[in-house]
Design an enzyme around this catalytic site. Structure first.
Site, PDB file in Angstrom:
ATOM      1  N   LYS A  18      -6.581  22.329  14.326  1.00 31.32           N
ATOM      2  CA  LYS A  18      -5.152  22.129  14.025  1.00 31.32           C
ATOM      3  C   LYS A  18      -4.879  22.097  12.533  1.00 31.32           C
ATOM      4  O   LYS A  18      -3.977  22.746  12.043  1.00 31.32           O
ATOM      5  CB  LYS A  18      -4.624  20.767  14.514  1.00 31.32           C
ATOM      6  CG  LYS A  18      -4.853  20.362  15.894  1.00 31.32           C
ATOM      7  CD  LYS A  18      -4.097  19.061  16.188  1.00 31.32           C
ATOM      8  CE  LYS A  18      -4.696  17.826  15.554  1.00 31.32           C
ATOM      9  NZ  LYS A  18      -6.005  17.438  16.085  1.00 31.32           N
ATOM     10  N   ARG A  93       0.735  11.679  19.196  1.00 33.55           N
ATOM     11  CA  ARG A  93      -0.513  11.561  19.952  1.00 33.55           C
ATOM     12  C   ARG A  93      -0.336  10.696  21.185  1.00 33.55           C
ATOM     13  O   ARG A  93      -1.299  10.508  21.931  1.00 33.55           O
ATOM     14  CB  ARG A  93      -1.581  10.921  19.067  1.00 33.55           C
ATOM     15  CG  ARG A  93      -2.555  11.905  18.390  1.00 33.55           C
ATOM     16  CD  ARG A  93      -3.463  11.070  17.502  1.00 33.55           C
ATOM     17  NE  ARG A  93      -4.717  11.639  17.152  1.00 33.55           N
ATOM     18  CZ  ARG A  93      -4.978  12.292  16.013  1.00 33.55           C
ATOM     19  NH1 ARG A  93      -4.013  12.550  15.168  1.00 33.55           N
ATOM     20  NH2 ARG A  93      -6.189  12.691  15.741  1.00 33.55           N
ATOM     21  N   ARG A 132     -18.060  19.480   9.648  1.00 28.25           N
ATOM     22  CA  ARG A 132     -16.816  19.373   8.873  1.00 28.25           C
ATOM     23  C   ARG A 132     -17.051  18.602   7.577  1.00 28.25           C
ATOM     24  O   ARG A 132     -17.725  17.569   7.552  1.00 28.25           O
ATOM     25  CB  ARG A 132     -15.737  18.683   9.690  1.00 28.25           C
ATOM     26  CG  ARG A 132     -14.446  18.503   8.882  1.00 28.25           C
ATOM     27  CD  ARG A 132     -13.246  18.445   9.750  1.00 28.25           C
ATOM     28  NE  ARG A 132     -13.156  17.224  10.517  1.00 28.25           N
ATOM     29  CZ  ARG A 132     -12.122  16.945  11.319  1.00 28.25           C
ATOM     30  NH1 ARG A 132     -11.133  17.797  11.447  1.00 28.25           N
ATOM     31  NH2 ARG A 132     -12.107  15.829  11.995  1.00 28.25           N
TER      32      ARG A 132
END
Ligand code: AMP
Ligand code: ZN
Length: 220
Positions: A18, A93, A132
């Site tokens: 995202k 969320r 990441r």
């Protein structure tokens, strides 16, 4: 002006890409990326009260309570640069956050243009987390395999040091995925019944996901 403003949501599990897609789209669309996780991390770095409060939840892989999160995003969306729209990344969320967002946008004289849902199988999400790396200075997200920086551990944009997020470690990633399944995935149905949901296959190279998202946005 507000009535033509474009407010979009990028919805997806942790590590679905995202943030990477939002950062690209924001240039294409000329609207800012509003990433609740980035806002929290900035507050933590600046040691604000909000940051201190949020940190305990974030470190455990839990959601920060709705009240705190909604207040923070509302304040952000009311700033001048969001008048033409915004690309929401990581918010909402929960269902209460989604309902609060409707109110915030109504206050701004606008509404949600679309919700782009990025789907990725769970085993791939876990594998992605270990690679990441985030820039300490600008927050840009790299991936050691899928989106590597030019030089190891150095940000391409500002030379900042790259680090691994505490909440990207395997135990916390599993907790975040559980939280996603329990609290966030119901939003897919919430938006599907309103006919503003667009689904994208996130298990593709970054450029291909970007092309699919652009195609969806061009149809709006
Ligand atoms: P992210 O960078 O989007 O993965 O967010 C990192 C962490 O910040 C999440 O695991 C949550 O603890 C917290 N967070 C971010 N956005 C929200 C939200 N909309 N509601 C509650 N907690 C959030
Ligand atoms: Zn940087």
């Amino acid at each position: 002006m507000p009535n033509e403003a474009r407010y979009l949501i990028l919805l997806g599990p942790p590590m679905s890409g995202k943030g990477t897609q939002a950062a690209r789209l924001t240039q294409l669309l000329g609207i800012p990326q509003v990433a609740s996780g980035d806002l929290f991390r900035e507050n933590i770095k600046d040691e604000t009260n909000l940051g201190l409060e949020a940190k305990t939840y974030i470190d455990r892989g839990d959601l920060v309570p709705d009240e705190i999160t909604i207040g923070m995003v509302k304040e952000r969306l009311h700033r001048e640069d969001c008048r033409g729209g915004a690309l929401l990344d990581g918010f909402p969320r929960t269902i209460p956050q989604a309902e609060a967002l409707d109110e915030i946008l109504a206050d701004l004289g606008s509404f949600l243009a679309a919700v782009i849902s990025i789907a990725v199988p769970e085993d791939i999400l876990v594998a992605r987390a270990s690679g990441r790396r985030i820039c300490r200075t600008c927050g840009h997200s790299f991936h050691l395999v899928f989106d590597p920086p030019g030089e190891p551990d150095v940000c391409d944009y500002d030379g900042g040091e790259l680090y691994q997020r505490e909440d990207d470690k395997p135990e916390t990633v599993r907790q975040r995925l559980e939280v996603y399944q329990g609290q966030t995935s119901p939003l897919i149905e919430f938006y599907r019944v309103r006919s503003i949901l667009r689904e994208i296959n996130g298990d593709q190279p970054i450029d291909d996901v970007a092309m699919d998202i652009t195609a969806v946005i061009n149809e709006l």
